[in-house]
Design a protein around this motif. Structure first.
Motif, PDB file in Angstrom:
ATOM      1  N   PRO A 188       3.328  36.144 -10.306  1.00 57.74           N
ATOM      2  CA  PRO A 188       2.149  35.366 -10.314  1.00 57.74           C
ATOM      3  C   PRO A 188       2.291  33.784 -10.551  1.00 57.74           C
ATOM      4  O   PRO A 188       3.121  33.635 -11.401  1.00 57.74           O
ATOM      5  N   ARG A 189       1.509  33.021 -10.040  1.00 58.34           N
ATOM      6  CA  ARG A 189       1.698  31.357 -10.121  1.00 58.34           C
ATOM      7  C   ARG A 189       0.343  31.039 -10.935  1.00 58.34           C
ATOM      8  O   ARG A 189      -0.612  31.480 -10.601  1.00 58.34           O
ATOM      9  N   LEU A 190       0.777  30.111 -11.878  1.00 59.65           N
ATOM     10  CA  LEU A 190      -0.127  29.321 -12.519  1.00 59.65           C
ATOM     11  C   LEU A 190      -0.247  28.013 -12.041  1.00 59.65           C
ATOM     12  O   LEU A 190       0.759  27.354 -12.302  1.00 59.65           O
ATOM     13  N   LEU A 191      -1.410  27.260 -11.249  1.00 59.50           N
ATOM     14  CA  LEU A 191      -1.568  26.195 -10.915  1.00 59.50           C
ATOM     15  C   LEU A 191      -2.162  25.310 -12.297  1.00 59.50           C
ATOM     16  O   LEU A 191      -3.470  25.705 -12.437  1.00 59.50           O
ATOM     17  N   ALA A 192      -1.789  24.342 -12.868  1.00 58.48           N
ATOM     18  CA  ALA A 192      -2.340  23.523 -13.853  1.00 58.48           C
ATOM     19  C   ALA A 192      -2.820  22.218 -13.325  1.00 58.48           C
ATOM     20  O   ALA A 192      -2.067  21.559 -12.830  1.00 58.48           O
ATOM     21  N   PHE A 193      -4.143  21.724 -13.545  1.00 59.79           N
ATOM     22  CA  PHE A 193      -4.540  20.576 -13.237  1.00 59.79           C
ATOM     23  C   PHE A 193      -5.455  20.123 -14.507  1.00 59.79           C
ATOM     24  O   PHE A 193      -6.311  20.419 -14.736  1.00 59.79           O
ATOM     25  N   LEU A 194      -4.520  19.258 -15.411  1.00 52.07           N
ATOM     26  CA  LEU A 194      -5.036  18.965 -16.629  1.00 52.07           C
ATOM     27  C   LEU A 194      -5.518  17.463 -16.624  1.00 52.07           C
ATOM     28  O   LEU A 194      -5.742  16.572 -15.891  1.00 52.07           O
ATOM     29  N   GLY A 195      -5.748  16.985 -18.065  1.00 57.34           N
ATOM     30  CA  GLY A 195      -5.913  15.642 -18.241  1.00 57.34           C
ATOM     31  C   GLY A 195      -7.297  15.502 -17.997  1.00 57.34           C
ATOM     32  O   GLY A 195      -7.841  14.226 -18.251  1.00 57.34           O
ATOM     33  N   SER A 196      -8.227  16.262 -17.436  1.00 55.62           N
ATOM     34  CA  SER A 196      -9.624  16.083 -16.785  1.00 55.62           C
ATOM     35  C   SER A 196      -9.519  14.872 -15.787  1.00 55.62           C
ATOM     36  O   SER A 196     -10.437  14.278 -15.409  1.00 55.62           O
ATOM     37  N   THR A 197      -8.453  15.047 -15.155  1.00 58.53           N
ATOM     38  CA  THR A 197      -8.287  14.004 -14.024  1.00 58.53           C
ATOM     39  C   THR A 197      -9.194  14.667 -12.774  1.00 58.53           C
ATOM     40  O   THR A 197      -9.349  13.772 -11.880  1.00 58.53           O
ATOM     41  N   ILE A 198      -9.461  15.814 -12.933  1.00 58.58           N
ATOM     42  CA  ILE A 198     -10.455  16.171 -11.634  1.00 58.58           C
ATOM     43  C   ILE A 198     -11.856  15.384 -11.644  1.00 58.58           C
ATOM     44  O   ILE A 198     -12.517  15.080 -10.817  1.00 58.58           O
TER      45      ILE A 198
END
Ligand code: AVJ
Length: 318
Positions: A152-162
């Motif tokens: 399985p893959r975990l895609l991380a989008f951190l830093g609250s950059t969203i």
């Protein structure tokens, strides 16, 4: 296969064309705007690293503490064999996640900065001899193609950059992330939370003036790339809380009536005294809002970790 691959899917000249298009579109409309991605030349990236150490700028510390406390849980719950990180930068944010995944097969750091990816990649190859690293030089907001790696893959989008994206842009990005995930994969999203206005504004207008320098640096980026003659002292750094949109806005306010020349675009841009150029929004979130936005893009919020009222980590699955 070499343990460290780096692939460029962002043609080198694309960045120049994108900056020209953003300046032309953003400075000839009302209100004037520039996208925050142009903050991050070498000097801007250094200033941002300084911002993350400021007493007033709590988001980086709050997320780091959350990751320290929850990485083992995240590793166990996801069983990830591949970790993909959007906006990986120095890969400092994922240090605790990587440490909690000793059997990880592949790490895919994604960033626009080749220097950051190269530096982080070489450091990780030394620290994690068994780990495959496939770095991607690309702007994930304009599309993302991932290499085939073990799931399985975990895609991380951190830093609250969203939070730098307005709602419509967030929906587009979350939907494109959803289209990349297979059953068993997961998204880990960092989200700064709505809180007291004074705390929020202070985090974007620190007493030392580092954020003011970071904000004004975008004018230097335009000066250098397009031969413009922005006078950084002729603009004032402004950070304000927009309670309706629940986001912090950073602006550069013209101190006087002035005209800025941008010869590479054959432009002369008039600013009235007191006129603002908006350079960034940093949206702040509530758990139910995150749940709703994820669901709207076909992702189910399955776990939510928070460090008090400060910051949240969401785990979502297709
Ligand atoms: C890196 C986009 C998460 O929005 O808080 C820091 C950038 N801007 N101080 C943020 C930023 C002003 C930061 N992100």
């Amino acid at each position: 296969m070499s343990p460290f691959l780096i692939t460029r899917t962002l043609p080198e000249e694309a960045a120049d064309a994108a900056l020209r298009a953003d300046v032309l579109r953003g400075l000839t409309r009302t209100p004037k705007t520039l996208p925050p991605k142009w903050f991050y030349d070498a000097h801007g990236s250094e200033l941002f690293e300084k911002i993350t150490e400021l007493p007033e700028y709590y988001p980086a510390r709050a997320e780091r503490e959350l990751l320290m406390a929850s990485s083992a849980d995240i590793a166990e719950v996801t069983g990830a064999r591949t970790l993909i990180e959007l906006g990986s930068g120095s890969s400092e944010k994922t240090r605790y996640l990587l440490d909690a995944m000793p059997d990880l097969d592949t790490y895919v750091p994604v960033d626009v900065s080749e220097s950051a990816l190269t530096e982080a990649g070489h450091r990780l190859v030394a620290q994690r001899p068994g780990l495959n690293i496939h770095a991607l030089i690309t702007d994930f907001t304009t599309g993302l193609a991932l290499p085939g790696t073990p799931g399985p893959r975990l895609l991380a989008f951190l830093g609250s950059t969203i939070g730098n994206l307005v709602p419509a842009e967030r929906a587009r990005l979350l939907s494109s992330i959803r289209s990349l995930l297979s059953p068993g994969d997961a998204l880990l999203l960092g989200a700064d939370l709505v809180k007291d206005e004074q705390v929020l504004v202070a985090a974007y207008s620190d007493a030392a003036g580092v954020t003011a320098a970071f904000n004004k640096n975008v004018l230097s980026v335009v000066n250098r790339a397009l031969g413009a003659d922005f006078d950084l002292d002729a603009f004032e750094h402004v950070a304000r809380w927009d309670a309706t949109n629940e986001w912090i806005e950073m602006r550069l306010r013209s101190r006087t009536d002035q005209t800025v020349k941008i010869p590479a675009l054959d432009l002369a841009i008039d600013f009235a005294a007191g006129e603002d150029l908006r350079t960034e929004v940093s949206a702040k979130f509530r758990e139910q809002g995150v749940r709703h936005e994820l669901a709207h893009s076909g992702l189910e919020l399955t776990r939510w970790w928070t460090s008090g009222p400060l910051y949240g980590l969401a785990l979502a699955r297709p």
